[in-house]
Design an enzyme around this catalytic site. Sequence first.
Site, mmCIF file in Angstrom:
data_model
loop_
_atom_site.group_PDB
_atom_site.id
_atom_site.type_symbol
_atom_site.label_atom_id
_atom_site.label_comp_id
_atom_site.label_asym_id
_atom_site.label_seq_id
_atom_site.Cartn_x
_atom_site.Cartn_y
_atom_site.Cartn_z
ATOM 1 N N ASP A 215 39.645 53.784 7.411
ATOM 2 C CA ASP A 215 38.805 53.251 8.492
ATOM 3 C C ASP A 215 38.495 54.281 9.565
ATOM 4 O O ASP A 215 38.123 53.925 10.679
ATOM 5 C CB ASP A 215 39.517 52.047 9.144
ATOM 6 N N LYS A 218 35.536 54.248 11.984
ATOM 7 C CA LYS A 218 35.399 53.310 13.113
ATOM 8 C C LYS A 218 35.337 54.064 14.440
ATOM 9 O O LYS A 218 34.951 53.497 15.468
ATOM 10 C CB LYS A 218 36.565 52.322 13.115
ATOM 11 N N HIS A 243 30.928 52.004 9.428
ATOM 12 C CA HIS A 243 32.171 52.811 9.509
ATOM 13 C C HIS A 243 32.495 53.446 8.161
ATOM 14 O O HIS A 243 33.156 54.467 8.086
ATOM 15 C CB HIS A 243 33.348 51.988 10.055
ATOM 16 N N HIS A 270 35.129 48.938 0.988
ATOM 17 C CA HIS A 270 34.574 47.589 1.180
ATOM 18 C C HIS A 270 33.638 47.187 0.047
ATOM 19 O O HIS A 270 32.951 46.174 0.143
ATOM 20 C CB HIS A 270 33.855 47.490 2.530
#
Length: 375
Positions: A215, A218, A243, A270
């Site tokens: 991540d 982000k 992100h 994702h």
Amino acid sequence: MSINLKQLPFQRATGSVMVVDDDSDVRNLLTRWLSAAGWECSSAESVDTATNRLRTQAADIVITDINMPRLSGISLLKHIKEQVPDTYVLMLTGFGATRSAIDALMLGASAYLLKPVERDELLFYVNQTYERRQLILSQREYLKTLEARVREQTLAIKEAHEETIHRLVTAAGFRDEETGAHIQRTGLCSELVALAAGWTSADAEMLRMAAPMHDIGKIGIPDNILQKRGQLTHDEYEIMKQHTTIGAQMLAGSSSKVLQTAEAIALSHHERWDGTGYPNQLSGDTIPEAARIVSIVDVYDAITHDRVYRSALPAKMALSIMREGRGTQFDPTYLALFFTALEDIQAIAYTYPDAVSRPCDRLAEAVETATTAIR
Ligand SMILES: [Fe+2]
Ligand SMILES: [Fe+2]
């Protein structure tokens, strides 16, 4: 061997020599000469006695007659090469037996001496053999030390690399709801699943280092979206989805295998097995394996821990959500492996709990610190 060695100066010896000969006159003469030159001497009248003695009493050099009743010096040489290879062997042979002396050299003897042996010739060859032995042993020791040092330094570099990643990810996560413990758990649990899938320990370890960066993108998402407590609007969600691509861009172009894996994970964690994920709607096997593992581990860890906008789900409910994702959100094979590793995954969660201060407290703390600094 007709070498005139009478004038050669010999240093005072420090090693040990065993003389093996069935002829007691030869044994006594040789041990007397060697002892007088400072060698620590022992002797044996047969191969059996010599091999027995070598079991308890090491010798740097063995001088052995080739022709002896029952077992020959050649069999002693073979025994020594197999059992105590750091003992060097000199052969004694009578005139006309040079063939077997040459055979002995091919089997690893250091040299051979023709009987009758002269004192200086004996001392010369014993000295020379001892020096060669010491040189080889010290080179081996040096190599061992060198290898240990290289191993130590490689480990230190790896640790520094891992710590740098950890600090970078923690810094990025400071604006986010995700905690340092979540980052650590994601790495460790991904490694477990990879090992269960039969990855090599080196590849699984690499995944442990890469997974925490999933991540990292982000960092490029505005605070009002990243820290929003309520539901994101459609447009906000579209920005939030970036992100993945931001993270991949941040990690792109590295020659490090860890960062290359991290790039693939950041971009594809994702994606969904059925092709309805983001950013590229990849499906099935086209999603990088590392990302398929991390997506399972990340979702499970997120729903079993508190976040600013919701509480942790009870384990039973979390597991049924995971099961529902089989073949739609998650790779069924890796999901099955995740369930087999569940006990260890829960142990990791227990060992690395979230800090007592909730992320929202941490945010308040950060604002407080920043304000103080400005003042
Ligand atoms: Fe993510
Ligand atoms: Fe995460």
